[in-house]
Structures are given as structure tokens and as C-alpha cells.
Write a protein that holds these residues in place. Sequence first.
Motif, PDB file in Angstrom:
ATOM      1  N   LYS A 141      -1.302 -15.774  10.490  1.00  5.71           N
ATOM      2  CA  LYS A 141       0.035 -14.792  10.350  1.00  5.71           C
ATOM      3  C   LYS A 141       0.347 -14.532   9.536  1.00  5.71           C
ATOM      4  CE  LYS A 141       1.569 -16.684  14.706  1.00  5.71           C
ATOM      5  NZ  LYS A 141       2.556 -16.900  15.266  1.00  5.71           N
ATOM      6  N   ARG A 152      -8.152 -15.137  15.711  1.00  3.36           N
ATOM      7  CA  ARG A 152      -7.499 -14.491  16.311  1.00  3.36           C
ATOM      8  C   ARG A 152      -6.173 -14.196  14.543  1.00  3.36           C
ATOM      9  NH1 ARG A 152      -5.677 -13.556  21.083  1.00  3.36           N
ATOM     10  NH2 ARG A 152      -7.245 -14.787  22.020  1.00  3.36           N
ATOM     11  N   LEU A 184      -3.040 -12.134  12.816  1.00  2.62           N
ATOM     12  CA  LEU A 184      -1.865 -11.894  12.956  1.00  2.62           C
ATOM     13  C   LEU A 184      -1.232 -10.895  11.590  1.00  2.62           C
ATOM     14  CD1 LEU A 184       0.487  -9.540  14.118  1.00  2.62           C
ATOM     15  CD2 LEU A 184       2.030 -11.706  14.032  1.00  2.62           C
ATOM     16  N   ARG A 195       1.413  -8.620  10.158  1.00  3.97           N
ATOM     17  CA  ARG A 195       2.682  -7.869   9.819  1.00  3.97           C
ATOM     18  C   ARG A 195       3.566  -7.215   8.969  1.00  3.97           C
ATOM     19  NH1 ARG A 195       6.322 -10.091  14.648  1.00  3.97           N
ATOM     20  NH2 ARG A 195       5.060  -8.805  16.252  1.00  3.97           N
ATOM     21  N   TYR A 198      -5.111  -8.248  15.066  1.00  6.04           N
ATOM     22  CA  TYR A 198      -3.848  -7.068  15.406  1.00  6.04           C
ATOM     23  C   TYR A 198      -3.164  -7.302  13.840  1.00  6.04           C
ATOM     24  CZ  TYR A 198      -3.801 -10.235  19.877  1.00  6.04           C
ATOM     25  OH  TYR A 198      -4.197 -10.287  20.902  1.00  6.04           O
ATOM     26  N   ASP A 245       0.021  -5.032  12.748  1.00 10.95           N
ATOM     27  CA  ASP A 245       1.768  -3.902  12.866  1.00 10.95           C
ATOM     28  C   ASP A 245       2.414  -4.083  11.572  1.00 10.95           C
ATOM     29  OD1 ASP A 245       3.934  -3.692  13.925  1.00 10.95           O
ATOM     30  OD2 ASP A 245       4.118  -5.830  14.760  1.00 10.95           O
ATOM     31  N   GLU A 271      -0.434  -7.005  27.637  1.00  7.86           N
ATOM     32  CA  GLU A 271      -1.017  -6.799  26.976  1.00  7.86           C
ATOM     33  C   GLU A 271      -1.636  -5.791  26.276  1.00  7.86           C
ATOM     34  OE1 GLU A 271      -2.278  -9.763  24.524  1.00  7.86           O
ATOM     35  OE2 GLU A 271      -3.376  -8.831  23.105  1.00  7.86           O
ATOM     36  N   ARG A 330      -7.035   4.031  23.147  1.00  4.62           N
ATOM     37  CA  ARG A 330      -7.767   2.302  23.875  1.00  4.62           C
ATOM     38  C   ARG A 330      -9.063   2.521  23.989  1.00  4.62           C
ATOM     39  NH1 ARG A 330      -3.566  -2.382  24.180  1.00  4.62           N
ATOM     40  NH2 ARG A 330      -1.864  -0.931  23.085  1.00  4.62           N
ATOM     41  N   ALA A 335      -6.299  -0.069  20.034  1.00 10.63           N
ATOM     42  CA  ALA A 335      -6.663  -0.995  20.549  1.00 10.63           C
ATOM     43  C   ALA A 335      -8.252  -0.672  20.676  1.00 10.63           C
ATOM     44  CB  ALA A 335      -5.909  -2.049  21.526  1.00 10.63           C
ATOM     45  N   TYR A 367      -0.186   0.151  14.746  1.00 11.62           N
ATOM     46  CA  TYR A 367      -0.588  -1.699  15.532  1.00 11.62           C
ATOM     47  C   TYR A 367      -1.627  -0.992  16.082  1.00 11.62           C
ATOM     48  CZ  TYR A 367       4.837  -1.630  17.375  1.00 11.62           C
ATOM     49  OH  TYR A 367       5.954  -1.940  17.454  1.00 11.62           O
ATOM     50  N   GLN A 402      -5.829  -2.701  17.105  1.00 13.42           N
ATOM     51  CA  GLN A 402      -6.099  -3.875  17.304  1.00 13.42           C
ATOM     52  C   GLN A 402      -7.854  -3.646  17.707  1.00 13.42           C
ATOM     53  OE1 GLN A 402      -4.465  -5.650  20.820  1.00 13.42           O
ATOM     54  NE2 GLN A 402      -2.326  -4.936  20.208  1.00 13.42           N
ATOM     55  N   GLN A 427     -10.550  -5.030  17.996  1.00 13.22           N
ATOM     56  CA  GLN A 427     -11.611  -6.461  18.847  1.00 13.22           C
ATOM     57  C   GLN A 427     -12.940  -6.567  18.861  1.00 13.22           C
ATOM     58  OE1 GLN A 427      -9.337  -7.198  21.785  1.00 13.22           O
ATOM     59  NE2 GLN A 427      -7.398  -6.730  20.736  1.00 13.22           N
TER      60      GLN A 427
END
Lengths: 251, 480, 447
Positions: B345, B372, B374, B376, B406, B408, C48, C299, C328, C358, C360, C362
Motif C-alpha cells: 500500500k 494486491r 493500493l 491512495r 486498487y 484511489d 466489494e 464495472r 473496475a 477509483y 481497479q 484486475q
Amino acid sequence: MENLLEIKNLHATIDGKEILKGINLTVKAGEVHAIMGPNGSGKSTLSNVLVGHPAYTVTEGEIIYKGKNLLELAPEDRSHEGLFLSFQYPVEIPGVSITNFMRAAVNAKRQYQGQEPMNATEFLKMMREKRAMVNLDSKLANRSVNEGFSGGEKKRNEIFQMAMLEPTLSILDETDSGLDIDALRIVAEGVNKLKRDDTSSIVITHYQRLLDYIKPDIVHILYNGRIVKTAGPELVMELEERGYDWIKNEN
Amino acid sequence: MKKDNILKKLANKAYEFGFVSKIKTEIIEQGLNEDIIRLISKKKNEPEWLLEFRLESYRYWQTLEMPEWAHLSIPPIDYQAISYYADPLKKNKENKNKEIDPELMKTFEKLGIPLEERLALSGTAVDAVMDSVSVKTTFKEELREKGIIFCSMSEAVQEYPDLVRKHLGSVVNYRDNFFAALNSAVFSDGSFVYIPKGVRCPMELSTYFRINAANTGQFERTLIVADDDSYVSYLEGCTAPMRDENQLHAAIVEIVVNDNAEVKYSTVQNWYPGDAEGKGGVYNFVTKRGDCRGRGSKLSWTQVETGSAITWKYPSCILRGDNSQGEFYSVALTNNYQQADTGTKMIHLGKNTRSTIISKGISAGKSQNSYRGLVRVSKNADGARNYSQCDSLLLGSECGAHTFPYMDIHNNSAVIEHEATTSKISEEQLFYCNQRGIGTEEAIGLIVNGYAKEVLNKLPMEFAIEAQKLLSVSLEGAVG
Amino acid sequence: MACGEEYIDLFEKNRELIDEPCTPCLNREREKAFALFKKKGFPGKKEENWLHADVAKKFATDYGIDLGRKTRISSVKSGFTCDVPNLKTYRGYVVNDSFVNPGKQNRELPEGVILDSLNSFGEQHPEIIEKHYNRLAGKGDSIVQFNTTFVQDGIVLYIPKNTVIEETIQIVALLQTNIELLANRRMLIIMEDNSQASLLLCDHSATEKSSLSTEVVEVFLGCGASLDLYELEETAESNTRLSNLYVSQEAGSRFNHCNITLTNGFTRNYIEVSLEGEGAETNINGLAIGDKSQHIDNRTLIDHKVGHCTSNELYKYVLDDESTAVFAGKMLIRTNAQQTVSQQTNRNLCLTSCARMYAQPQLEIYADDVKCSHGSTVGQLDENTLFYMQQRGIPADEARHLLMYAFAGEVIENIKLEPLKERLHILVEKRFRGELNHCKACNLCKQ
């Protein structure tokens, strides 16, 4: 002169399709052979079968190399026995520097021959000498194998590796493709410098221009999976003048 | 040459560090309750505030449930079937100090971690932790001359209670997550490092963690404080014996980085990964976080993760100070039935903060490997920059490689880039190596190390060589 | 069950009324969907897939639902002319939640092609509707179950084997109401082997009242079938759009999707493409331009179930003011999906310090012989480029517009219908200049 390589009635397939339909070819120590032919005639298949590419299946015939059954040897053992292929499309190996790559190759061969691995100083000295031989930029040696290389750099890298491994029989598969005339000359000069009386080469090419620099002793024409004509260097000129059509028509 | 076979034949490789040492170890009874926590605290002769800290954490932990969001399948863990304290140092009645069992010295020597200073790797000071206790810390005196404190956490609690009290839990609050709460309640030992203002630590500091006793968990706690303008490079290595049952490892690492200080934290994690059938192995659930409090501070995480049955770990940087920098370089290799869900992160709070993430996943066998991460960027973090690159390499067709980044972003001056690719070792690459006389197994090792090179280059020299070997060895049998 | 109770109540009290106009298949699926919805209710903020969007709150408004099928709009054709200049289309209309038969048009659909309401189609071809209706959406989340519970009609587009429709089919969906309205829309697209079509879905609003539309679109592409689907949203700030698109692709089929979000207040688009047959190809593009307090949530899931398929995804966002957005996108490559080539790109421009993005992207990969990559960036316009343009005499604002326009252009360039492309260029440019409060070409909006 003794026979270095003897190919007898070789048939080979890829994905079930027969490409080689009975090749007979003998290479004696010290000879330079040229194999020419139109696209799709089986030239690259022949070179891949010789070095044991897993995609190809030999369905008939035999290959005797240095008196051994070549088809029984693993690809790396064929390499250790002095068989070298300069790839038509050299493969990129990201993150692996040429230096590390060559150290692994040279030491694997030494181990096969029952020798100790080369020490670092000795090895780097050898690298330097061979690099100079083919005008390979020292910066390239620290880069990953073939990654981001130009066409000419890739082919020069192939010849450099050939210099490092000192093969008995080298196969140059379309080494001239994608090279401008300067690059072609440098590559050919490298090959000529590496030539010894007891080493042989098979030069596979579509055009005559590489053969202006690397003089063959014997020229073969491969067409539709068979060698349809074998003659001296004069055959190159004849092909240049008449093209491949007459071969196609005769067969 | 059938490549399918080659890649299927993964495993069968013996875990080099899987031996069990016969050391007299004092283990407290299994189970977890307030009495156990009081007992641990008492054994360590801890001050009242620390006991309170533990109890508060424990009470909070009881309200939590295991997190389920990771791409992992974790069998239920019976927290009452674990012993939370194992001490391999026997008490000598005449001498108040504990003495080191010669067998224990041998164990560490066998692991390549000599505890005698004369045998040390050049320029490395070691804190060796077995099970719940720090066994020995080398070069303490030399470091002391420069004002550097490098000792076990237990010792630090006794000797430097103010420093510990000030920083413990200040980066990873006990309320942070399930495993952080658990660790805060039962943590046993670990390393404590303090680098004073303006000091460049002259040698690599390293902690070596070893789980030996059966049915015990290891819950170490590491705290590193780098004061203004200081520098330290810290290494962490870990192994465990081969046991059929799973062992739990839930650690916390907290790092405080003040103005213009720099901390490099490197991990080579080689806990026992379980056997080829997925039996046994360490559950590695770790919370690692650094707080770049100071202006221009810098924290760099480098990890090579080859061990553990399950890895759940996200070393993070809180980029609080203006112009602070965070880095995360990771190689995570999973084989057989291993599972890894790991990443980082990067929390950008200060202005002109920068972060770099390079993650290289390698999956083989039937393993699952996830990145995984993040990034931010908060409202006030003007001028934040992040670059992330997450690559996956697949060896074989029964494993999985996943990427879950992720982002943000709450500030329009941020520039955030994320790239990810997936590749495999192509047959053409292997054949090319074969043609040059390099056998398939060696070729895979070469290519995997080449793939991971960007990260391995970030490790200190000796560690880099170790890590390279480890990568090849962990894939041994992957080829045959 | 804390949320959704009033709707559960509404349903239970009006069950017969809801069932009454519907073809049996709708009612059977409704039964199952209601059971699921009753169990789960609206998604919670912590789920989620619903982080950053409090959707339950969106349903809290006291909306009217036209369960008695009272609204009838007959003259939609004359009143509504929101079209794309120079694009000749075969047109159908949806007003609120009802399909309005377009009547005689000066162009005909090829023989065998059916564009009709779900109920009418269901009466005539019960076997086809049974085979397809809710087959893809049935596994959807509780918003999809909500739609299936309350939906009373919708559109079917059926294209038989080997039929190529040269002209674009345009479906204009319109919200027209004097009260707060909730409309549940449904669409079923069945394309048999080797058929080909291009479809434009325009989403408009002619009301200032707040409204909520749920939409579920199911697309079946047979072997070798090819569909270009364009979704153009030009509704109002007061609207909430919850859309779910499910696509199933057989071998060798091709799906091109372009999704443009411009003015809608709260948008949630879920897109799921299943590649069921080898050699299928899917291209998914999206452009979202947000300002004020718009929320745009896209999404996508591309599910590679078999080998030798290709997927490309490109989503771009431009966020101004206090707008928030989510991207996402997941690419799932299953064990058997060897030789997959899959690429995903997400690029985002944030123009103010209050806009929030935001992202994501994946990758979930279980096959080893694949080529997959994704890239995602968040950033601003390049200052050096801006300065360069200013140095050449272009005013800063103008330069900014040009660059934003160019940024968005990459998505629009993927559109194959020239007239639509041109119109979108104009729309997007106007949108950037803040001139797009209303749809100017539309008579209804002007009223």
C-alpha cells in the motif's frame, strides 16, 4: 576426408504435415555447403530437425553425425557435440544478459566434456576476444539476450555466440534475411574468420548475396522436401539468372 | 523433450532447512486467554503499561473475524490449539543470564547464520530469534559506540522503555486488522533498532527468524526508528522445520522514518512451504508498515518470498512527510499448493511524494499467486507520483496468477501509472537455450532469475546471491 | 431485512397486477428473482462490488412504478426527433418501461427479423423466449433480481441465421413523467449463427423529476454472429441509471461495444461478456465525462472460458468539479482458455482537486499460454504540451479543450458508424464546453 554428417532418406513432419520427403546429404569435415530453394521448400525444417526442435517429428530415415546417431541426442547434447544453429529468428530472453547466458552455455559444454568451469577472468577475456572478432558492441554484451536488438544486432549476436562455442558444424539459417549490405558483410566476415580446416558449415539461403561472401564448395537446391539438384558454386549464378521457376517446372 | 512433463514434475525438492533441532525448549500450555497473556508478560518481566497494551489488544481481537477478502483459501485455524510462547534458552540458576545451548549455536550455524562474531558475514550484525525468544545479537557493542541501538525487543522493553513506549503501535495500531490485534496481544520477541540523528549505520543489520518447536506460533514484533538524516539497511530471513501440521506466523514490523532519513528493509522469506501434496507449511500473516513521517524521508521494501504455505502480506508506506518516497520491490514465487496474496500500500499524504512498485510473481505447480496493491492519493497530496509494474510468469497450466491493483485518487495533480503483464517461458526460449547447450532446468533458472533481476538488484549483495539460489532451488523438480 | 422492505411489500401486495399483462416466462422468472431479492435486499455499501456507491439510498425516494400500465404515449414519433444527422436507422422507442411499436417506417427490416415487445414476442414464440430470457442475468446481483421481479415488458430483437442487417437499428429510450418515476427496462437480443447487425441505444430524459431506471440487457451471439452495440446516454442529472449488460458469445462471434456516459446523475454500468466458443472476439470501449456531482461507475468482467479468444478493453474518464468515478475491469482467464490474447487499458483525467477516481483493473489468470496485459493511469493534461500550444498562440482554455477532446477521441475513433462518430465528436466537444445542458436536437427537451 571423413564424413562429418550423413543424412539418409530423412522424412519429417510438423503438426502431422510432411515437410521433408527423403533428404540425402553428406557433409565432409572442412566443407561449406549451401542449401538454396524457394520459400516453403523445407529449408528451415531441415535446420530445425538437425538441432532437434521438439515441434518436428522425424518419421523415417537417419542422421549420423560424428559416427553417432544424432536423432538420439537431446538438443543440448547436440550443441555440446559441436552443432550450432544460427536462428533465422533469434529468441529474446528478457533479463538474462548475454554474458550470463554465454557463461551458462560455455560451462555446460565444458562439464559435458569433463572440464572444470571456466573462471571469471578467463571467461571475460574470451568474451572480449570473440566480441572483437565480430565487432559486437561491448554495451550489447550487458544487455538481455536479443531484447530490443535490431535485426542486424541479433544476427551479429548469433555469430558472436558461434565464436564463443566454436562449433564443428554450424548451420546458418537465412542469416542474411533482414540485413543491409554492411551488416551482411560484417556477419559474413565473422563466419569466415571462424572457419577452420576441420569445421564445416551449412548455409541456408534464398538469395545468392550471402554466398558472395561465404564461398560454398557444394550447392544444393531443396524443393518440395527433396534435394533436387546438387552442383558446384556455379549453380548459384545459374539460379540468380534463371530464378527458381525452372526448378519448379522440372519437378 | 516434452515440456508439459517437465513443468508438471514440479516439486519433489527437499526443503533444505527442514531439520528439527533437539533443543530443550520451555513451552507454555496451548490456548489463548487473559491468563496466558499475563503469563507471557510476566515471563518477560514487562512493565504494567505493556501488559495493558496486550490485554486491550486481546479484547479487541476477540471482537474480530478472520479477513476473507484475499484470494486465498485458508483452512480454519484453531487459535486455542497453539502455544503462544516457546523459549529455547534454559534458565541457569546460578547465573541470572540465560545461556545458549550449544545445540542452538549449531542450529544457526547449519542455517548459515554464525552467532560468533568472528565468523560473521562481512559487515552484517545479526539478531537471531528462535521461536519466541531472541537468542543472540551480535556486534551490539560496536554499534553502541555510534549510538545505534540494535537488540531484541524484550531487551529494549527493559533498557529503553521510553523509546519503545513512544513508538510501539504508532505505525501499526492494534486495531489495524485481525492479525495485528493478535500479534499485539501475544507478541514475544523480535528486533529493536534505533538509529540516532545523522548516523549512517556502518553495517547491515539483520534478524534471522527460526520456528523450531512444534505447535507453536511465532509472533515477533520488529520496531525500527530512524531519526533525522540517518540511514540503515535491515535484512530479515526466516526458515522453519518440515512438519505435517501448519504453523502460524503473525508478525508486525513497524518503521518510523524521520526527516531525510532512509531505511531499506529487505526480506528473504523461506518459511517451510509444505510438501508437494500441500501438507504442512507455515501460514505467514504479516503486517509490515513504515511511516515516512519526515520531510524527504525514504523507505524501501524489498522482498523475495519463496516459502510459506500461505502468505498474506502487504508491506506499506505512509508517505506523510513532504517529498517522502516509498518503494516496493517484490519477487513472490509459489510452487506446489502454495498460495500467496501479497503486494503493498502506498498512501500519499504529503506533497510531492513518490512511490514505485515493482512486483514479479512466479507461479508453478498448482499454486495461486496474487498481487494486491493500493495506491491512495489523498486530497492534499499535491504532486504525487506513482509508477507500478506488476508482472506474472506462469510455469505450467495448473497454477494461477492474479493482479488486483486498487487506485484511489483524490487529487488532480497526481500522476499514477500502473502496468501489468502476464507471460510464460516460451518453448522457443527453452529450445534456444538448449541449442546453445544449456539444459532445460538450468535454462528455466536462468530465465526466472532474469525475470526477477530488477528486484534482486535491490538486495544487498550476499542476500542477492542467496535469493538467486533460492529461486532456482524452489523451482527444482519443476523441470526434470 | 432492513433495506428493500417497502419494495418487497409493494410486490407482495400487487403481485396479480404485476403478473397480469406479462407472458408466462416473465412471471416464472419473476418468482425466482423475488425469492433471491427478498433474501438479500439491496447491496450494502461494504460489498466489494458496491464500494463507493450507496445504491440502497437511491431507492429510498418515493418513486412511482407504473404497475397498472397506465401510461400510454402514442405520438412519440412526432414529438421526438433526437436523431443522428445523416444516419439512417430503423427505429424503435421505449417510453419509460414500455416498448412503443414504431408503426410503418420507410424502411423495412429483412425478412425473419423481429423487433417487438417481450410480451408480444413471448406469445408468438414461447420456445425462443423460454430458452433465452433471464438465462444470463439470472445469476446477477440483487439489482438485477429487482429488475426481474418488477419488469413487465421490454424489447426483443431476434435475427435469424445468416441474416445481415445493413442499416443500423436505433432504440430510443425516453423517460417522460410528471412524478418521481422508477422504470424497469429489459432487452433481449438473440442473434443466430452468422447474423450481423449494428444497434444504437439512445438514452434520453424529458423530465426534471428524479427518476431511476434499472436496465437488464441480455445478448446471445451465435457462431460467427457479429454485433456492434452503441450505448449513448444523454439523460439528466436527476436520473439514476443502473444498467446490466450480459453477453454470451459462441465460436467465432464478434462483439463491439461502445458506451458513452455524458450527463446522467448517478450511473452504474455492469458489463459481463462470456466467451463460450473458440475464436470469439470482443472489443469493449467506454467514455465517461463527469462534472458537478455526477457519479459514474463502470464495472466489466470479460470471462474467457475457452481458448483462442481475443478481448480488448479501453475505458477513458474525464472528471471535472466534484464528480466521482469507478472503473473496475476484470479479465478472467480460465484454465482451458489457452492462447488467449487480452488487453485492457484504462486512462483517467482528473481536472479538479475534488474529483475522485477509483480504478481497479484486475487480472485473474489460470492458464499459462496467454498474452494478457492491463494498464491504468490517472493524471492531468500535460503542462509541457499546454505550454507548447500556448506558445503557438492557442489560448490556454482552448488548448485544454483541444487536449481533452483528443483524449476522448481515442474511444470515439473506435466507432464504425461515421455519422454517429461525427455526432459524438460534436456532443463531446459541447459537453467539454459546458454547452450540453439539454439535448438540443430534441423537440421534447425544448418544450
